[in-house]
Design a protein around this motif. Structure first.
Motif, PDB file in Angstrom:
ATOM      1  N   PRO A   7     -22.383 -12.179  62.498  1.00  0.00           N
ATOM      2  CA  PRO A   7     -22.402 -13.089  63.644  1.00  0.00           C
ATOM      3  C   PRO A   7     -22.390 -12.285  64.948  1.00  0.00           C
ATOM      4  O   PRO A   7     -21.656 -11.289  65.059  1.00  0.00           O
ATOM      5  N   THR A  75     -15.674 -17.235  63.148  1.00  0.00           N
ATOM      6  CA  THR A  75     -16.488 -16.937  61.971  1.00  0.00           C
ATOM      7  C   THR A  75     -15.716 -16.002  61.049  1.00  0.00           C
ATOM      8  O   THR A  75     -14.900 -15.198  61.499  1.00  0.00           O
ATOM      9  N   VAL A  96     -25.207 -17.348  63.594  1.00  0.00           N
ATOM     10  CA  VAL A  96     -24.315 -17.506  62.442  1.00  0.00           C
ATOM     11  C   VAL A  96     -25.177 -17.356  61.188  1.00  0.00           C
ATOM     12  O   VAL A  96     -26.033 -18.202  60.910  1.00  0.00           O
ATOM     13  N   HIS A 102     -17.488 -20.909  59.194  1.00  0.00           N
ATOM     14  CA  HIS A 102     -17.357 -21.074  60.639  1.00  0.00           C
ATOM     15  C   HIS A 102     -16.709 -22.410  60.992  1.00  0.00           C
ATOM     16  O   HIS A 102     -16.878 -23.409  60.293  1.00  0.00           O
TER      17      HIS A 102
END
Length: 140
Positions: A7, A75, A96, A102
């Motif tokens: 991420p 995340t 993501v 998440h």
């Protein structure tokens, strides 16, 4: 399984001036979008006490943008790396990858735009955290 980047924040172009406003653009055949967009959705009027998300995907990549307000995104990747991102600039998105758990918490005025690499499929979601850990945690 394919390798995906961790991420990370993505800066979209910010074109304009204060006197007339700004526009930011992401195009499928150019940076900064890391995938071809197949689905777009947005969330809004979410109470600040609510935590949304609480899932990972098997195959879907996403870019999340706070087009208004503030969104705190947490995340967790398969290796256990936890990151906290504060989205509050409409020209900054969060990439993501698949297999990243998440969660999102919003200011009441937040509007989140989500760009996804795949159309909706319920079987792409991992909604149970323990199942996520069992499936994606590194094997000894």
């Amino acid at each position: 399984m394919a390798d995906y980047p961790a991420p990370h924040l993505i800066d979209f172009p910010k074109l304009g001036v204060p006197g007339i406003g700004y526009i930011s653009v992401g195009e499928n055949d150019k940076d900064p979008l890391p995938f071809s967009v197949q689905r777009v959705f947005w969330t809004y009027y979410t109470p600040e006490s609510i935590v949304r998300g609480r899932h990972a995907h098997h195959r879907t990549e996403q870019v999340l943008v706070a087009v208004a307000g503030r969104i705190i995104v947490t995340t967790e990747t398969a290796d256990g790396n936890i990151q906290l991102f504060r989205l509050e600039d409409p020209n900054v998105g969060l990439y993501v990858p698949p297999c990243a758990w998440h969660t999102m918490q919003y200011s009441h005025t937040a509007v989140q735009l989500a760009l996804a690499s795949r159309t909706y499929a319920e079987d792409d979601y991992i909604r149970d955290y323990q199942a996520f850990r069992q499936q994606w945690a590194p094997k000894p």
